[in-house]
Design a protein around this motif. Structure first.
Motif, PDB file in Angstrom:
ATOM      1  N   VAL A  94       0.861  -1.184   0.000  1.00 36.72           N
ATOM      2  CA  VAL A  94       0.000   0.000   0.000  1.00 36.72           C
ATOM      3  C   VAL A  94       0.894   1.229   0.000  1.00 36.72           C
ATOM      4  CG1 VAL A  94      -1.803   1.269   1.220  1.00 36.72           C
ATOM      5  CG2 VAL A  94      -1.799  -1.228   1.279  1.00 36.72           C
ATOM      6  N   ASP A  95       0.716   2.072  -0.992  1.00 40.88           N
ATOM      7  CA  ASP A  95       1.489   3.310  -1.122  1.00 40.88           C
ATOM      8  C   ASP A  95       2.999   3.061  -1.047  1.00 40.88           C
ATOM      9  OD1 ASP A  95      -0.893   4.718  -1.357  1.00 40.88           O
ATOM     10  OD2 ASP A  95      -1.014   5.142   0.782  1.00 40.88           O
ATOM     11  N   GLY A  96       3.453   2.000  -1.707  1.00 40.84           N
ATOM     12  CA  GLY A  96       4.874   1.708  -1.784  1.00 40.84           C
ATOM     13  C   GLY A  96       5.467   0.994  -0.582  1.00 40.84           C
ATOM     14  N   LYS A  97       4.637   0.625   0.387  1.00 43.11           N
ATOM     15  CA  LYS A  97       5.128  -0.059   1.584  1.00 43.11           C
ATOM     16  C   LYS A  97       4.434  -1.414   1.715  1.00 43.11           C
ATOM     17  CE  LYS A  97       5.462   0.342   6.575  1.00 43.11           C
ATOM     18  NZ  LYS A  97       5.071   1.067   7.770  1.00 43.11           N
ATOM     19  N   VAL A  98       5.236  -2.470   1.908  1.00 44.12           N
ATOM     20  CA  VAL A  98       4.676  -3.806   2.089  1.00 44.12           C
ATOM     21  C   VAL A  98       4.043  -3.869   3.469  1.00 44.12           C
ATOM     22  CG1 VAL A  98       5.185  -6.269   2.208  1.00 44.12           C
ATOM     23  CG2 VAL A  98       6.370  -4.835   0.544  1.00 44.12           C
ATOM     24  N   VAL A  99       2.746  -4.187   3.512  1.00 43.62           N
ATOM     25  CA  VAL A  99       2.022  -4.222   4.782  1.00 43.62           C
ATOM     26  C   VAL A  99       1.714  -5.642   5.247  1.00 43.62           C
ATOM     27  CG1 VAL A  99       1.042  -1.909   4.522  1.00 43.62           C
ATOM     28  CG2 VAL A  99      -0.211  -3.886   3.639  1.00 43.62           C
ATOM     29  N   ALA A 100       1.823  -6.629   4.354  1.00 49.51           N
ATOM     30  CA  ALA A 100       1.588  -8.026   4.723  1.00 49.51           C
ATOM     31  C   ALA A 100       2.237  -8.919   3.679  1.00 49.51           C
ATOM     32  CB  ALA A 100       0.096  -8.324   4.801  1.00 49.51           C
ATOM     33  N   SER A 101       2.766 -10.059   4.143  1.00 43.31           N
ATOM     34  CA  SER A 101       3.322 -11.011   3.179  1.00 43.31           C
ATOM     35  C   SER A 101       3.221 -12.426   3.739  1.00 43.31           C
ATOM     36  CB  SER A 101       4.782 -10.686   2.853  1.00 43.31           C
ATOM     37  OG  SER A 101       5.606 -10.919   3.968  1.00 43.31           O
ATOM     38  N   GLY A 102       3.158 -13.383   2.830  1.00 42.25           N
ATOM     39  CA  GLY A 102       3.175 -14.784   3.202  1.00 42.25           C
ATOM     40  C   GLY A 102       1.841 -15.395   3.553  1.00 42.25           C
ATOM     41  N   ARG A 103       0.762 -14.634   3.406  1.00 43.92           N
ATOM     42  CA  ARG A 103      -0.551 -15.213   3.709  1.00 43.92           C
ATOM     43  C   ARG A 103      -1.650 -14.443   2.989  1.00 43.92           C
ATOM     44  NH1 ARG A 103      -3.506 -13.068   8.232  1.00 43.92           N
ATOM     45  NH2 ARG A 103      -2.634 -11.089   8.896  1.00 43.92           N
ATOM     46  N   VAL A 104      -2.786 -15.103   2.858  1.00 43.71           N
ATOM     47  CA  VAL A 104      -3.955 -14.474   2.251  1.00 43.71           C
ATOM     48  C   VAL A 104      -4.727 -13.755   3.352  1.00 43.71           C
ATOM     49  CG1 VAL A 104      -6.104 -14.874   1.000  1.00 43.71           C
ATOM     50  CG2 VAL A 104      -4.097 -16.260   0.486  1.00 43.71           C
ATOM     51  N   LEU A 105      -4.987 -12.496   3.138  1.00 45.54           N
ATOM     52  CA  LEU A 105      -5.729 -11.695   4.103  1.00 45.54           C
ATOM     53  C   LEU A 105      -7.223 -11.817   3.864  1.00 45.54           C
ATOM     54  CD1 LEU A 105      -3.626  -8.412   3.820  1.00 45.54           C
ATOM     55  CD2 LEU A 105      -3.433 -10.159   5.595  1.00 45.54           C
ATOM     56  N   THR A 106      -7.999 -11.644   4.925  1.00 44.60           N
ATOM     57  CA  THR A 106      -9.439 -11.513   4.752  1.00 44.60           C
ATOM     58  C   THR A 106      -9.730 -10.087   4.312  1.00 44.60           C
ATOM     59  OG1 THR A 106      -9.828 -10.781   7.023  1.00 44.60           O
ATOM     60  CG2 THR A 106      -9.855 -13.171   6.627  1.00 44.60           C
ATOM     61  N   LYS A 107     -10.964  -9.857   3.903  1.00 42.33           N
ATOM     62  CA  LYS A 107     -11.364  -8.508   3.499  1.00 42.33           C
ATOM     63  C   LYS A 107     -11.179  -7.535   4.660  1.00 42.33           C
ATOM     64  CE  LYS A 107     -15.585  -7.600   3.645  1.00 42.33           C
ATOM     65  NZ  LYS A 107     -17.029  -7.489   3.597  1.00 42.33           N
ATOM     66  N   GLU A 108     -11.549  -7.934   5.852  1.00 40.02           N
ATOM     67  CA  GLU A 108     -11.438  -7.060   7.024  1.00 40.02           C
ATOM     68  C   GLU A 108      -9.980  -6.759   7.368  1.00 40.02           C
ATOM     69  OE1 GLU A 108     -13.884  -5.366   8.462  1.00 40.02           O
ATOM     70  OE2 GLU A 108     -15.193  -6.260   6.960  1.00 40.02           O
ATOM     71  N   GLU A 109      -9.109  -7.768   7.269  1.00 41.45           N
ATOM     72  CA  GLU A 109      -7.686  -7.547   7.540  1.00 41.45           C
ATOM     73  C   GLU A 109      -7.086  -6.587   6.517  1.00 41.45           C
ATOM     74  OE1 GLU A 109      -6.192 -11.734   9.537  1.00 41.45           O
ATOM     75  OE2 GLU A 109      -6.516 -11.663   7.362  1.00 41.45           O
ATOM     76  N   ALA A 110      -7.437  -6.788   5.246  1.00 43.40           N
ATOM     77  CA  ALA A 110      -6.929  -5.912   4.193  1.00 43.40           C
ATOM     78  C   ALA A 110      -7.423  -4.484   4.400  1.00 43.40           C
ATOM     79  CB  ALA A 110      -7.364  -6.438   2.822  1.00 43.40           C
ATOM     80  N   LYS A 111      -8.679  -4.346   4.753  1.00 42.22           N
ATOM     81  CA  LYS A 111      -9.265  -3.020   4.995  1.00 42.22           C
ATOM     82  C   LYS A 111      -8.529  -2.317   6.127  1.00 42.22           C
ATOM     83  CE  LYS A 111     -13.777  -1.137   6.243  1.00 42.22           C
ATOM     84  NZ  LYS A 111     -15.177  -1.495   6.504  1.00 42.22           N
TER      85      LYS A 111
END
Length: 98
Positions: free
Chosen positions: A71-88
């Protein structure tokens, strides 16, 4: 070509380059992309999500485990699939810090 150095982007940009999924295009990558699009829809933001599939470029971003969300050039999560709520939650948090 440097293996681990930053290089020019070879990916086709999709318009909303603030949110990108990093991964080779597997089922998990597509699931993360769907969750990110759903999160953007709930936030009232454009639902376009960029996708980086070049593993050299992914490594240059510091990601060793895919899928990853940037998000905006910064990695915020890696190695797993996020839920919609986690991504939000991660999108909102990244925007607040920017």
């Amino acid at each position: 070509m440097k293996l681990f150095g930053k290089k020019e982007s070879v990916q086709k940009e999709t318009g909303n380059e603030a949110v990108k999924v990093l991964g080779g295009g597997c089922a998990n990558c597509h699931a993360l992309e769907a969750a990110a699009k759903a999160a953007l829809a709930e936030l009232g933001l454009p639902q376009e999500v960029g996708h980086i599939t070049d593993f050299g470029e992914i490594a240059a971003c510091g990601v060793m485990h895919t899928p990853a969300l940037m998000v905006d050039g910064k990695v915020v999560a890696s190695g797993r699939v996020l839920t919609k709520e986690e991504a939000k939650e991660l999108i909102v948090k990244a925007r607040e810090q920017a």
